[in-house]
Motif scaffolding. Structure first.
Motif, short mmCIF file in Angstrom:
data_model
loop_
_atom_site.label_atom_id
_atom_site.label_comp_id
_atom_site.label_asym_id
_atom_site.label_seq_id
_atom_site.Cartn_x
_atom_site.Cartn_y
_atom_site.Cartn_z
N ARG A 165 58.15 44.18 43.78
CA ARG A 165 58.27 43.74 42.57
C ARG A 165 57.12 43.32 41.80
NH1 ARG A 165 64.04 40.67 43.81
NH2 ARG A 165 65.45 42.67 44.26
N ILE A 166 56.76 43.98 40.87
CA ILE A 166 55.33 43.72 40.17
C ILE A 166 55.65 42.81 39.18
CG2 ILE A 166 53.42 44.79 38.97
CD1 ILE A 166 54.48 47.78 40.21
N PHE A 167 54.63 41.83 39.01
CA PHE A 167 54.41 40.85 38.00
C PHE A 167 53.28 41.27 36.95
CE2 PHE A 167 57.08 38.80 40.81
CZ PHE A 167 57.86 37.64 40.02
N TYR A 168 52.59 40.54 36.58
CA TYR A 168 51.62 40.80 35.28
C TYR A 168 50.44 41.48 35.78
CZ TYR A 168 54.95 38.94 32.33
OH TYR A 168 56.25 38.81 31.56
N LEU A 169 49.72 42.33 35.30
CA LEU A 169 48.48 43.03 35.93
C LEU A 169 47.42 43.10 34.89
CD1 LEU A 169 50.29 46.55 37.17
CD2 LEU A 169 50.05 44.23 38.41
N TYR A 170 46.44 43.34 35.45
CA TYR A 170 45.11 43.57 34.64
C TYR A 170 44.08 44.30 35.48
CZ TYR A 170 42.40 39.89 36.88
OH TYR A 170 41.73 39.27 37.63
N GLY A 171 43.00 44.88 34.71
CA GLY A 171 41.99 45.41 35.50
C GLY A 171 41.49 46.79 34.81
N VAL A 207 44.65 44.90 39.42
CA VAL A 207 45.30 46.19 39.66
C VAL A 207 45.02 46.52 41.11
CG1 VAL A 207 43.74 47.55 38.44
CG2 VAL A 207 46.25 48.21 38.84
N LYS A 208 43.80 46.44 41.32
CA LYS A 208 43.17 46.63 42.65
C LYS A 208 43.89 45.95 43.99
CE LYS A 208 38.69 48.22 41.45
NZ LYS A 208 37.20 47.98 41.62
N GLY A 290 37.61 38.74 38.85
CA GLY A 290 38.50 40.00 38.23
C GLY A 290 38.24 40.41 36.72
N LEU A 291 38.17 39.37 36.01
CA LEU A 291 37.92 39.41 34.51
C LEU A 291 36.22 40.00 34.43
CD1 LEU A 291 39.43 36.36 32.94
CD2 LEU A 291 40.07 38.99 32.64
#
Length: 309
Positions: A165-171, A207-208, A290-291
């Motif tokens: 169950r995926i929550f919030y992503l970025y990348g 996302v990685k 990550g940012l």
């Protein structure tokens, strides 16, 4: 060598899983409906171009591949449209057909991409065992419906099943109209980024790390639902201000310009203890590094676009 079939292979998460799976020793079969135009570090990916919303093409795909394992990431996910789109119904139907064909062709391990939207989001801190499953969108209802169907079907047919169950992503490679890339690109172009109040507390994960989590789930013996998140909540405002600091343009981020829905949850955070304790997954990207990587990817992408022009 185990054969794995990855749906959604050119998507935000799927494209990140391919090299990892290849390095783990899988024979990787990737599905796309439009042809693959992504660049991967390895050329050892076997591509299949099929429309997964057509039963006849699904049957042909599984008869050709006969995968041992499957990572089902494909779904309708157009930002701003997917939440209550009727496309969700089509993907439930398609997923059922895929699962049946997976079983008919000897499949043994099926991992599905679920979502935090399956929960009652009003609880804030979401736990696989304790938090009620009460989705308030068609997207969440359909994801939960297929997860329930798949769990029962797999139990009856000797297939190992897990749902991340995926929550919030970025990348890198995220769609540009999502909040973090939107702000990054506004600031790179010296434009005002119009944002909400930013006080929403959310659980963001690179996302990685999400892709690695799916691979670790796949390779473990874990079954059932598993939250994929960092386990930590951060105010959206603080994330965006960190982007502004890194680019030296905090003044271009305007909070309060966009109204939020009254029913929007204040906090959505994952209890990720199952992921941490029952698989070999470890988080590699935190907000700071990550940012940095995400911003650098967008700077590089902008430069490539300028050269093309």
């Amino acid at each position: 060598m185990k054969k794995i079939l990855v749906t959604g292979a050119t998507g935000f998460i799927g494209s990140q899983t391919l090299t990892i799976l290849n390095q783990k020793g899988y024979e990787v079969h990737a599905v796309t409906s439009k042809g693959h135009n992504r660049i991967h570090k390895t050329t050892d990916i076997i591509w299949h171009c099929f429309d997964l919303l057509k039963t006849s093409e699904i049957e042909e795909l599984f008869e050709n591949v006969k995968p041992d394992e499957m990572l089902h990431l494909a779904w309708y996910a157009v930002p701003g449209k997917y939440v209550n789109s009727e496309e969700n119904l089509l993907w439930v139907q398609s997923s059922i057909v895929m699962l049946k064909n997976f079983n008919n062709n000897g499949g043994k391990r099926f991992v599905f991409a679920g979502t935090c939207a399956q929960y009652d989001l009003g609880y804030g801190y979401l736990d696989e065992e304790r938090t009620p499953l009460r989705p308030n969108s068609l997207y969440g209802v359909c994801k939960l419906s297929f997860e329930n169907i798949a769990q029962k079907y797999c139990n009856s047919n000797g297939i190992s099943f897990a749902s991340g169950r995926i929550f919030y992503l970025y990348g890198e490679m995220e769609k540009g109209n999502r909040i973090i890339p939107y702000v990054i690109n506004c600031l790179l172009n010296n434009e005002i980024a119009h944002c909400s109040h930013g006080n929403q507390i959310r659980d963001f994960l690179n996302v990685k790390d999400v892709a690695c989590a799916f691979v670790e789930i796949l390779q473990s013996n874990i079954e059932g639902s598993i939250n994929i998140g960092s386990g930590e909540g951060v105010k959206l405002k603080n994330i965006l201000l960190k982007v502004g600091e890194k680019l030296g343009k905090k003044d271009l981020i305007h909070f309060g310009d966009i109204k939020t829905l009254l029913e929007e949850p204040n906090m959505i955070v994952a209890n990720n203890k199952r992921l941490m304790n029952e698989t070999n997954w470890t988080q590699k990207f935190y907000l700071d590094n990550g940012l940095d990587e995400t911003i650098n990817w967008w700077i590089k992408s902008s430069s490539i676009e300028m050269i093309k022009k």
